[in-house]
Scaffold this motif. Sequence first.
Motif, short mmCIF file in Angstrom:
data_model
loop_
_atom_site.label_atom_id
_atom_site.label_comp_id
_atom_site.label_asym_id
_atom_site.label_seq_id
_atom_site.Cartn_x
_atom_site.Cartn_y
_atom_site.Cartn_z
N VAL A 129 2.49 18.00 7.62
CA VAL A 129 1.52 18.12 6.34
C VAL A 129 2.27 16.90 5.74
CG1 VAL A 129 1.01 18.71 4.08
CG2 VAL A 129 1.12 20.23 5.88
N ARG A 130 3.61 16.56 5.31
CA ARG A 130 3.67 15.35 4.81
C ARG A 130 3.65 13.83 5.28
NH1 ARG A 130 10.26 14.29 3.48
NH2 ARG A 130 9.01 12.99 2.89
N ALA A 131 3.89 14.27 6.97
CA ALA A 131 3.47 12.75 7.95
C ALA A 131 1.73 12.91 7.62
CB ALA A 131 3.39 13.51 10.25
N PRO A 143 -0.96 7.70 6.73
CA PRO A 143 -1.50 6.66 6.56
C PRO A 143 -2.10 5.79 5.33
CG PRO A 143 -2.53 8.69 6.71
CD PRO A 143 -1.03 8.65 7.02
N VAL A 144 -1.36 6.97 4.48
CA VAL A 144 -1.16 6.34 2.63
C VAL A 144 0.43 4.80 3.27
CG1 VAL A 144 -0.34 6.41 0.46
CG2 VAL A 144 -1.54 8.34 1.62
N MET A 145 0.91 5.19 4.07
CA MET A 145 1.78 3.76 3.98
C MET A 145 1.27 3.31 4.94
SD MET A 145 5.72 5.55 3.85
CE MET A 145 6.15 6.62 2.92
N ALA A 166 0.72 -0.87 3.27
CA ALA A 166 1.69 -1.84 4.28
C ALA A 166 0.57 -3.55 3.60
CB ALA A 166 1.99 -1.46 5.69
N ARG A 167 -0.68 -2.96 4.55
CA ARG A 167 -1.75 -4.56 4.44
C ARG A 167 -2.39 -4.70 3.14
NH1 ARG A 167 -3.95 0.87 7.74
NH2 ARG A 167 -3.70 -0.16 9.90
N THR A 168 -2.04 -4.09 1.70
CA THR A 168 -2.73 -4.72 0.45
C THR A 168 -1.64 -4.93 -0.16
OG1 THR A 168 -2.45 -2.49 0.09
CG2 THR A 168 -4.48 -3.36 1.50
N VAL A 169 0.08 -4.39 -0.29
CA VAL A 169 0.60 -4.85 -1.41
C VAL A 169 1.60 -5.96 -0.36
CG1 VAL A 169 3.58 -3.08 -1.94
CG2 VAL A 169 1.23 -2.46 -1.47
N PRO A 170 1.52 -6.73 -2.03
CA PRO A 170 2.73 -7.99 -2.03
C PRO A 170 4.48 -7.82 -1.33
CG PRO A 170 1.39 -8.02 -3.67
CD PRO A 170 1.21 -6.35 -3.11
N ALA A 171 4.43 -8.75 -0.59
CA ALA A 171 6.27 -8.41 -0.04
C ALA A 171 6.85 -8.26 -1.31
CB ALA A 171 6.49 -9.85 0.87
N GLU A 172 6.75 -8.99 -2.21
CA GLU A 172 7.68 -8.79 -3.47
C GLU A 172 7.69 -7.86 -4.69
OE1 GLU A 172 3.86 -11.53 -4.99
OE2 GLU A 172 5.72 -11.10 -3.13
N GLN A 173 6.65 -7.02 -3.92
CA GLN A 173 6.45 -5.97 -4.70
C GLN A 173 7.43 -4.76 -3.59
OE1 GLN A 173 2.07 -5.27 -5.63
NE2 GLN A 173 3.43 -3.62 -6.92
N VAL A 198 8.01 4.59 -3.46
CA VAL A 198 6.38 4.13 -2.61
C VAL A 198 5.05 4.70 -2.29
CG1 VAL A 198 5.87 3.73 0.11
CG2 VAL A 198 8.29 3.50 -0.48
N LEU A 199 5.01 5.72 -2.75
CA LEU A 199 3.98 6.48 -2.94
C LEU A 199 3.14 5.76 -4.31
CD1 LEU A 199 4.46 9.83 -1.27
CD2 LEU A 199 3.01 7.53 0.12
N SER A 200 3.73 5.52 -5.02
CA SER A 200 3.35 5.56 -6.58
C SER A 200 2.25 4.50 -6.22
CB SER A 200 4.34 5.22 -7.90
OG SER A 200 4.95 6.57 -7.67
N LEU A 201 2.78 3.04 -5.43
CA LEU A 201 2.16 2.20 -5.11
C LEU A 201 0.71 2.47 -4.73
CD1 LEU A 201 4.89 0.18 -3.28
CD2 LEU A 201 3.96 -0.04 -5.53
N SER A 202 0.21 3.31 -4.31
CA SER A 202 -1.59 4.08 -3.82
C SER A 202 -1.64 4.23 -5.34
CB SER A 202 -1.44 5.49 -3.40
OG SER A 202 -0.78 6.47 -4.41
#
Length: 234
Positions: free
Chosen positions: A114-116, A121-123, A127-134, A168-172
């Motif tokens: 379930v976690r996977a 998909p969220v990560m 990965a496509r949208t969050v800037p490297a510095e974040q 990590v997930l909070s960035l969503s």
Amino acid sequence: MPQGAARAQAAAPTARGEHTHGERPIPGPRSEVRRSSVRGQILDALRTALVAGELRPGEVYSAPALGDRFGVSATPVREAMQQLALEGAVEVVPNRGFRVVERGARELAELAEVRALIEVPVMLRLARTVPAEQWAGLRPLAEDTVRAASSGCPATYAESDRAFHRAVLSLSGNRQLVRTVDDLHRRSQWPRARHARPHLLADAAEHTTLLDALIARDLDVIRDLLEEHFAGAC
């Protein structure tokens, strides 16, 4: 009254009257708990004891005995244990107390699956949208997991592990997602053999490798790492 609280209150009388006759001492030093937010502190302490293996699967523990360990009355302990019962960590044993639930391989595999289904998909999207510095800003949390694993303390590692995944997930920006996954993550951390120090070190190393892949936006590596990470959580 919230539905969960009402259910816990209704179930509480079934656990009253438990006694400590013949009960073995509970390992670990006696802890003193401040009177403010006692129930919440007891709940946190019990969760830590579960992860550390101080409360053993299959064993029954009474609220009075646990209250003596934490230096509080049986009431906040009973309330905290009722919450753990709602979460599936323990079950009520009438007139005796609470039995720590024994976790099977199938249940752990289901939690990991379930976690996977949620996190992968969220990560990949992040990965496509969050800037490297974040992503780079999360490196201290990844390094914390390595230090926690080096300590060999399952409870310390469990908290740092969840903190990294929450960040990590909070960035969503989806608080419900973060809360749901954190609950699943906590349930998957109950005591078992995989909490040995070498496994913790390997698990922590995957965090730093994953962070490097997220910074590089290497989707194939991210997917492979996550599949391996969750496979190891079973």
